[in-house]
Write an enzyme that holds these catalytic residues in place. Sequence first.
Site, PDB file in Angstrom:
ATOM      1  N   ARG A 143       0.829  -1.213   0.000  1.00 38.20           N
ATOM      2  CA  ARG A 143       0.000   0.000   0.000  1.00 38.20           C
ATOM      3  C   ARG A 143       0.866   1.268   0.000  1.00 38.20           C
ATOM      4  O   ARG A 143       0.577   2.239   0.681  1.00 38.20           O
ATOM      5  CB  ARG A 143      -0.972   0.001   1.188  1.00 38.20           C
ATOM      6  N   GLU A 144       1.925   1.227  -0.797  1.00 37.36           N
ATOM      7  CA  GLU A 144       2.842   2.360  -0.836  1.00 37.36           C
ATOM      8  C   GLU A 144       2.128   3.665  -1.206  1.00 37.36           C
ATOM      9  O   GLU A 144       2.448   4.727  -0.675  1.00 37.36           O
ATOM     10  CB  GLU A 144       3.953   2.111  -1.878  1.00 37.36           C
ATOM     11  N   LYS A 151     -20.836   5.169  -5.092  1.00 40.46           N
ATOM     12  CA  LYS A 151     -20.304   3.857  -5.457  1.00 40.46           C
ATOM     13  C   LYS A 151     -20.189   3.691  -6.969  1.00 40.46           C
ATOM     14  O   LYS A 151     -21.073   4.102  -7.713  1.00 40.46           O
ATOM     15  CB  LYS A 151     -21.209   2.768  -4.904  1.00 40.46           C
ATOM     16  N   GLY A 184     -25.373   2.271  18.172  1.00 39.41           N
ATOM     17  CA  GLY A 184     -24.545   1.128  18.564  1.00 39.41           C
ATOM     18  C   GLY A 184     -23.171   1.512  19.050  1.00 39.41           C
ATOM     19  O   GLY A 184     -22.803   1.270  20.187  1.00 39.41           O
ATOM     20  N   CYS A 207     -28.157   3.002   6.940  1.00 41.68           N
ATOM     21  CA  CYS A 207     -27.758   4.377   6.649  1.00 41.68           C
ATOM     22  C   CYS A 207     -27.829   4.568   5.135  1.00 41.68           C
ATOM     23  O   CYS A 207     -28.482   3.808   4.449  1.00 41.68           O
ATOM     24  CB  CYS A 207     -26.383   4.707   7.194  1.00 41.68           C
ATOM     25  N   HIS A 211     -21.759  12.535  10.832  1.00 38.98           N
ATOM     26  CA  HIS A 211     -20.562  12.633   9.993  1.00 38.98           C
ATOM     27  C   HIS A 211     -19.781  13.895  10.277  1.00 38.98           C
ATOM     28  O   HIS A 211     -18.657  14.047   9.820  1.00 38.98           O
ATOM     29  CB  HIS A 211     -20.947  12.598   8.511  1.00 38.98           C
TER      30      HIS A 211
HETATM   31  N1  GLN Z   1     -24.064  -0.474  14.923  1.00 36.29           N
HETATM   32  C1  GLN Z   1     -23.161   0.137  14.004  1.00 36.29           C
HETATM   33  C2  GLN Z   1     -22.525   1.359  14.658  1.00 36.29           C
HETATM   34  O1  GLN Z   1     -23.154   2.011  15.402  1.00 36.29           O
HETATM   35  C3  GLN Z   1     -23.870   0.549  12.734  1.00 36.29           C
HETATM   36  C4  GLN Z   1     -22.911   1.106  11.709  1.00 36.29           C
HETATM   37  C5  GLN Z   1     -23.521   1.371  10.343  1.00 36.29           C
HETATM   38  O2  GLN Z   1     -24.705   1.540  10.205  1.00 36.29           O
HETATM   39  N2  GLN Z   1     -22.733   1.453   9.313  1.00 36.29           N
HETATM   40  O3  GLN Z   1     -21.386   1.680  14.415  1.00 36.29           O
HETATM   41 ZN    ZN Z   2     -25.568   3.700   9.891  1.00 35.36          ZN
END
Ligand code: GLN
Ligand code: ZN
Length: 771
Positions: free
Chosen positions: A16-17, A129, A450, A661, A712
């Site tokens: 991964r240089e 994507k 979570g 998400c 985010h």
């Molecule tokens: N349970 C995961 C978290 O809270 C869910 C992550 C996700 O939806 N990508 O990090």
């Molecule tokens: Zn999520």
Amino acid sequence: MIKTHTLGFPRMGAQRELKFALERHWRGEIDAATLEATGRALRQRHWAQQREAGLAFVAVGDFAYYDHVANHVQLFGCEPARFGFSGDEPALARYFTMARGVAAEAGAGCNDTACTRAHHGSASLEMTKWFDTNYHYLVPEFNAATRFTLHAQRLLAEVDEALALGHGVKPVLIGPVSFLWLGKSHEAGFDRLSLLGALLPVYADLLKRLAARGVQWVQVDEPVLGLDLPPAWQQALREAYEALKTADVSLLLATYFSPLQENLPLACALPVAGLHVDAVRAAGELQAVLDTLPAGRELSIGIVDGRNIWRTDLDAALGVLRPALERRGGRLWLAPSCSLLHVPLSLREDAALDAELRSWLAGATEKLDELRTLRTALSQGDAAVRAALFAARSATHGRAHSPRVHNRAVAERIAALPADADRRGAAFPRRQALQRARFKLPAFPTTTIGSFPQTPQIRAARAAFKRKELSAEAYRDAMAQEIALAVREQEALGIDVLVHGEAERNDMVEYFGEQLDGFAFTANGWVQSYGSRCVKPPVLFGDVSRPKPMTVDWTVYAQSLTPRPMKGMLTGPITILQWSFVRDDQPRDATALQIALAIRDEVVDLEQAGIGIVQIDEPAIREGLPLRRALWKPYLDWAARAFRVSASGVGDATQIHTHMCYSEFNDILPEIAAMDADVITIETSRSGMELLRGFGDFRYPNEIGPGVYDIHSPRVPGHDEMLALLRKAAAVIPPEHLWVNPDCGLKTRDWPETRAALRGMVAAAQAMRQR
Ligand code: GLN
Ligand code: ZN
């Protein structure tokens, strides 16, 4: 008469240089010239490998310091005006600005989200994507003011580099129609296809310059030929290649990822010198292509899987290629199905895999070797490559019969699975009543998704444990303390349904894969995700089963610390499937069902251990959608069923949550509803609850937690902001169905901002209750 080539090659390097050089450059530790030297060295090494494997050409132009689509934005001079470039900045600096954005000025203190002044910085190009892969490209931005001008210095310099090394050179470009398709316009009513006429002369100019360097073949990728194309876009393909047919180079039109179907006659009729087809994803179409492609055209057959890591069954491949070669009068090109960007560079010597597993796998390097073997067998006969064919045959045979792959108990369990294994005992209203009586939660119950912050301490402890500098006990103690801390924090905040915080998890798929039978992990099987980011997907090679509980101890421990309900936290079958390299010897739905049964066992064990609420995350459901719309329904049917199988082993008073998400569910709401989770939490804050409207119009039957703040961003939203979002939500969803939670997990945030944001969130929920 038989040529081999590749559509593209991994960029990162064996160690991964490129990743490490990029990140050092971004931190200001190395200058652009040093970064460019790393890039040049990697290109040279990768071209040498392609040449050694006997390819007729090396691929040039597939290399990128961030993303090949972003390269084309510069190549065609269409950097969005909003970045305000003067043109005096070095091209590479502008490139990284488009890729990574400009940081806002510190302390700007403006709260107006509609404000466009520079103190907010410029957001990077949007990332999305690349077709149905896990690679993310930067989305070109188009509007009525977009102009194209050729800036071919970088590409031509790379061509010259390769020519100077004595290689046969095949430049690789994204075709004009796919390039426009992949972009986006933020101007209402603007049709980006209207830019085609302005774009084509720039392509023509570029082709002319390549021809002037003695280049004979240029690969032009038009993967949109595998999509449901509106007629105007089909017409655009005709126009584009009609306009480019006078070029002094031969064009190889490359299609991949999906069958051509109704676009097959079009693909075969476009006036180009050659056509590449994906004979892995579209194996069933090869005959039709052979029947349709005019005799004078070259045909490139993508026979080696560029999307997966299994060694090719060379006998089967030769069985396909021999008749094709005959039909083509002895002229044929062989290639991987698509660019090798989507597989690790090499798996031959991976330190984490045993010899048997390694013998079943092929990274990019090994795939080039397979092409060489196939070409030799076709041109000189099998005897010339007897040893290579024998090795491939025994690997294929070994994998097909290995007890590591085939577990009778799993097959028997699936055969005996009752028809109602995917059904909860009672319908939702009854379950809801039972769960309300059991948990006695307030209206607008609060919870989180979570994870809590993965602090430097947590990461350091895990790294030390992996390096064996920390004993298993010491690591466990460290994680137990982190979990206890997360529980205390949540209690202090007054959250209603708690989580343990996922401190002990490296990654939401890897954590489960490591504990399930049927998965293997490579030491170095990295694949680029975006920019300098790489992922190392698990290898799902065999029947999946769960030897023992995976999360019960940690969850029970977390529950022991609090009288409030502790939510168990699992990753769902589709997400595990989607983020792994999976078997090609059985359909994806069969693999998903096996994973579902393993997760089901875990859900049942959690219930038996006294855990009343379990969340099964499925963030990857939507990204698993096939490229062709007609295939959506069958996919969603088996995906939703796999989820239900994982969730339906428990009693009616046990509450199942799911989380997704990346939102945008409005076109698949019936299938999301068919998952029948008691509670679904989704990302909605960035759309200002707009996404929730669909759930309301659809009368989504079960409970919903629309995210009230964007995780985010480090920005802590005001309590009134979240309250306003909740009021909006309550206007479209029955208030008694609403939960209050952030958009997603909090692992990338730190504690001070997490605490502050959740305090506001709880206050907003309380304000809703008082109304
Ligand atoms: N349970 C995961 C978290 O809270 C869910 C992550 C996700 O939806 N990508 O990090
Ligand atoms: Zn999520």
